[in-house]
Design a protein around this motif. Structure first.
Motif, PDB file in Angstrom:
ATOM      1  N   ASP A   1       0.760  -1.097   0.134  1.00  0.00           N
ATOM      2  CA  ASP A   1       0.177  -0.068  -0.070  1.00  0.00           C
ATOM      3  C   ASP A   1       0.760   1.094  -0.077  1.00  0.00           C
ATOM      4  OD1 ASP A   1      -2.905  -0.877   1.905  1.00  0.00           O
ATOM      5  OD2 ASP A   1      -2.484  -1.390  -0.069  1.00  0.00           O
ATOM      6  N   LYS A   2       1.968   1.164   0.749  1.00  0.00           N
ATOM      7  CA  LYS A   2       2.559   2.465   0.968  1.00  0.00           C
ATOM      8  C   LYS A   2       3.316   2.575  -0.396  1.00  0.00           C
ATOM      9  CE  LYS A   2       2.228   3.185   5.351  1.00  0.00           C
ATOM     10  NZ  LYS A   2       0.816   3.605   5.496  1.00  0.00           N
ATOM     11  N   LEU A   3       3.874   1.620  -1.076  1.00  0.00           N
ATOM     12  CA  LEU A   3       4.714   1.615  -2.277  1.00  0.00           C
ATOM     13  C   LEU A   3       3.386   2.343  -3.427  1.00  0.00           C
ATOM     14  CD1 LEU A   3       6.749  -1.475  -2.358  1.00  0.00           C
ATOM     15  CD2 LEU A   3       7.605   0.886  -1.984  1.00  0.00           C
ATOM     16  N   VAL A   4       2.410   2.068  -3.387  1.00  0.00           N
ATOM     17  CA  VAL A   4       1.184   2.547  -4.369  1.00  0.00           C
ATOM     18  C   VAL A   4       1.110   3.861  -4.021  1.00  0.00           C
ATOM     19  CG1 VAL A   4      -1.264   2.571  -4.972  1.00  0.00           C
ATOM     20  CG2 VAL A   4       0.269   0.090  -4.407  1.00  0.00           C
TER      21      VAL A   4
ATOM     22  N   GLY B   1       2.492  10.147  -3.270  1.00  0.00           N
ATOM     23  CA  GLY B   1       2.047  10.229  -1.932  1.00  0.00           C
ATOM     24  C   GLY B   1       0.583  10.530  -1.484  1.00  0.00           C
ATOM     25  N   THR B   2      -0.236  10.061  -2.627  1.00  0.00           N
ATOM     26  CA  THR B   2      -1.576  10.154  -2.256  1.00  0.00           C
ATOM     27  C   THR B   2      -1.840   8.937  -1.341  1.00  0.00           C
ATOM     28  OG1 THR B   2      -1.725  10.937  -4.432  1.00  0.00           O
ATOM     29  CG2 THR B   2      -3.810  10.214  -3.413  1.00  0.00           C
TER      30      THR B   2
ATOM     31  N   ALA C   1       4.130  -7.134   2.860  1.00  0.00           N
ATOM     32  CA  ALA C   1       2.695  -6.958   3.459  1.00  0.00           C
ATOM     33  C   ALA C   1       1.885  -6.337   2.226  1.00  0.00           C
ATOM     34  CB  ALA C   1       2.827  -5.997   4.472  1.00  0.00           C
ATOM     35  N   THR C   2       1.057  -7.494   1.754  1.00  0.00           N
ATOM     36  CA  THR C   2       0.260  -6.903   0.629  1.00  0.00           C
ATOM     37  C   THR C   2      -1.158  -6.251   1.192  1.00  0.00           C
ATOM     38  OG1 THR C   2      -1.017  -9.025   0.537  1.00  0.00           O
ATOM     39  CG2 THR C   2       1.100  -8.851  -0.787  1.00  0.00           C
TER      40      THR C   2
END
Ligand SMILES: Nc1ncnc2c1ncn2[C@@H]1O[C@H](COP(=O)(O)OP(=O)(O)O)[C@@H](O)[C@H]1O
Ligand SMILES: O=C(O)C1=C[C@@H](OP(=O)(O)O)[C@@H](O)[C@H](O)C1
Length: 301
Positions: free
Chosen positions: A145-148, A154-155, A189-190
Motif C-alpha cells: 500500500d505504501k509503495l502504491v 504520496g496520495t 505486506a500486501t
C-alpha cells in the motif's frame, strides 16, 4: 473487606524447576500492600506447543496479601504463559524473541532468499507480523500500500480510491507487485485485495505466500481500535466502528470466498490459540504468530 484494587504484581523470575511444588518468585506491590505469603500457583496446565519442541505453560497466579493489617483475599489471578524450552530439559523459560530468532536461523537457509508475501484481509496483521519476520530473517520489509501511495505522488490509499478509482488503485498495486517480484530477500505486506487479481498471484508466487487467517470479529475489533479512515472499502456502513467494520469485512470475505486459501501457507490464529490453550485469538502476540508462520514455512520447504 472489599479488595482495594489489585496490587500491581508484574510477577517475573518464577523458577519452574520447583514447578508443582512451591515455586519461588517475587512480586512487586504497589505502595501500602505488604506481602504476607508466597505465591500459590493455581490451575496451571502444561501444553506441548508445536513451536519446535518447546512447552508452553499456562500458569494462573493466585495472590493474597494484607493492606494496613486488613487481610485482603486473593485480589486477582494473573494469567501468563511462559514458553519452556523442552530441549535442554532444564525447563529454562525462553521468551518469544529467542524462539523467533532460533526458528528464523533454522528456516533462512532453506528460504534461500525467496521473498515472503503476506496475504489476508484488512487488519489481519500483515504489516505488523511482516516487520517482525523481516527483522529476524534479515530481509527488507515493504508494505505494498505504501509503495502504491508513493507511486501516486504520496496520495493516501483512501484518496486514491476517492480521486481516481479502485481500478486505478488495483492497476498500481499490480505494477508494484510486478516490480517486487524481480527482487529477493523481501517480506511484503500486501493489501488485503491483492489476491483478487490472478496476475498478482503470478507475481507473488515467485516467492512464498503466507495467509494470515484471522476471525472476522478479531479483525473488526482491531480496525475499530484504529478507525476505518484509511480503509475506503469499510466506509459505507453506518453505525459504530466495530459494527461497520464487521459488516463490511463479512461482505468482502464472502465476495472473496476462499481465494486467500491459494496461499502456499496458512497461519490460523484459531489453531495457534487452541494449541496454547488461549480462549481468544486476541491474546496472541504478533511474535507468536510470526513464529507459527516460520513453522508453517519450514514445513513447506
Ligand atoms: N496479533 C495482534 N494482536 C492484536 N492486534 C494486532 C495484532 N496484529 C496486528 N494488530 C493490530 O491490528 C491493526 C492492523 O494490523 P496491520 O498489521 O496493519 O494489519 P494489515 O497490514 O493486515 O492491514 C493494527 O492496529 C495492529 O496494531
Ligand atoms: O482489502 C482490500 O481490498 C484493501 C485492503 C487495504 O490494505 P490492508 O489489508 O493493509 O488494510 C488496501 O489495500 C485497500 O484499502 C484495499
Amino acid at each position: 473487606m472489599e479488595a482495594v484494587g489489585a496490587p500491581s504484581f508484574p510477577c517475573t523470575g518464577i523458577n519452574f524447576d520447583k514447578f508443582g511444588q512451591k515455586p519461588t518468585g517475587f512480586v512487586q506491590f504497589s505502595r501500602g500492600f505488604r506481602e504476607n505469603q508466597t505465591i500459590r500457583v493455581g490451575n496451571s496446565r502444561e501444553l506441548t506447543q508445536s513451536i519446535f519442541g518447546v512447552r508452553a505453560r499456562l500458569v494462573g497466579f493466585e495472590l493474597s496479601c494484607s493492606y494496613k493489617n486488613a487481610q485482603v483475599s486473593a485480589v486477582e489471578s494473573e494469567k501468563s504463559f511462559y514458553i519452556e524450552k523442552e530441549i535442554d530439559k532444564n525447563h529454562v523459560s525462553v521468551d518469544e524473541a529467542m524462539v523467533l530468532k532460533k526458528k528464523s536461523h533454522e528456516v533462512a537457509p532453506y528460504l534461500n532468499g525467496r521473498c515472503i508475501y503476506l496475504v489476508g484481509m484488512m487488519g489481519s496483521g500483515k504489516s505488523t507480523v511482516g516487520k517482525i519476520l523481516s527483522e529476524v530473517l534479515g530481509y527488507s520489509f515493504f508494505d505494498s500500500d505504501k509503495l502504491v501511495e508513493k507511486a501516486v505522488h504520496g496520495t493516501p490509499v483512501a484518496e486514491i480510491f476517492k480521486k481516481h478509482s479502485e481500478t486505478f488503485f488495483r492497476d498500481n498495486e499490480s505494477k508494484v507487485l510486478h516490480n517486487l517480484s524481480s527482487m529477493r530477500r523481501l517480506v511484503v505486506a500486501t493489501g488485503g485485495g491483492a489476491v483478487i487479481r490472478p496476475i498478482n498471484w503470478k507475481y507473488m508466487k515467485k516467492g512464498l505466500t503466507v495467509f494470515l487467517d484471522v476471525p472476522l470479529e478479531a479483525l473488526a475489533r482491531r480496525i475499530a481500535a484504529v478507525g476505518t479512515a484509511s480503509r475506503p472499502l469499510l466506509h459505507d456502513e453506518s453505525g459504530d466502528a466495530y459494527t461497520k467494520a464487521l459488516i463490511r469485512l463479512s461482505t468482502l470475505s464472502e465476495e472473496r470466498g476462499d481465494v486467500y486459501g491459494n496461499a502456499d501457507v496458512k497461519v490460523s490464529l484459531e489453531y495457534i490459540a487452541g494449541e496454547l490453550g488461549l480462549g481468544d485469538v486476541s491474546d496472541l502476540t504478533p511474535s507468536a504468530i510470526a513464529i507459527e508462520a516460520l513453522i508453517q514455512v519450514e514445513k513447506l520447504l
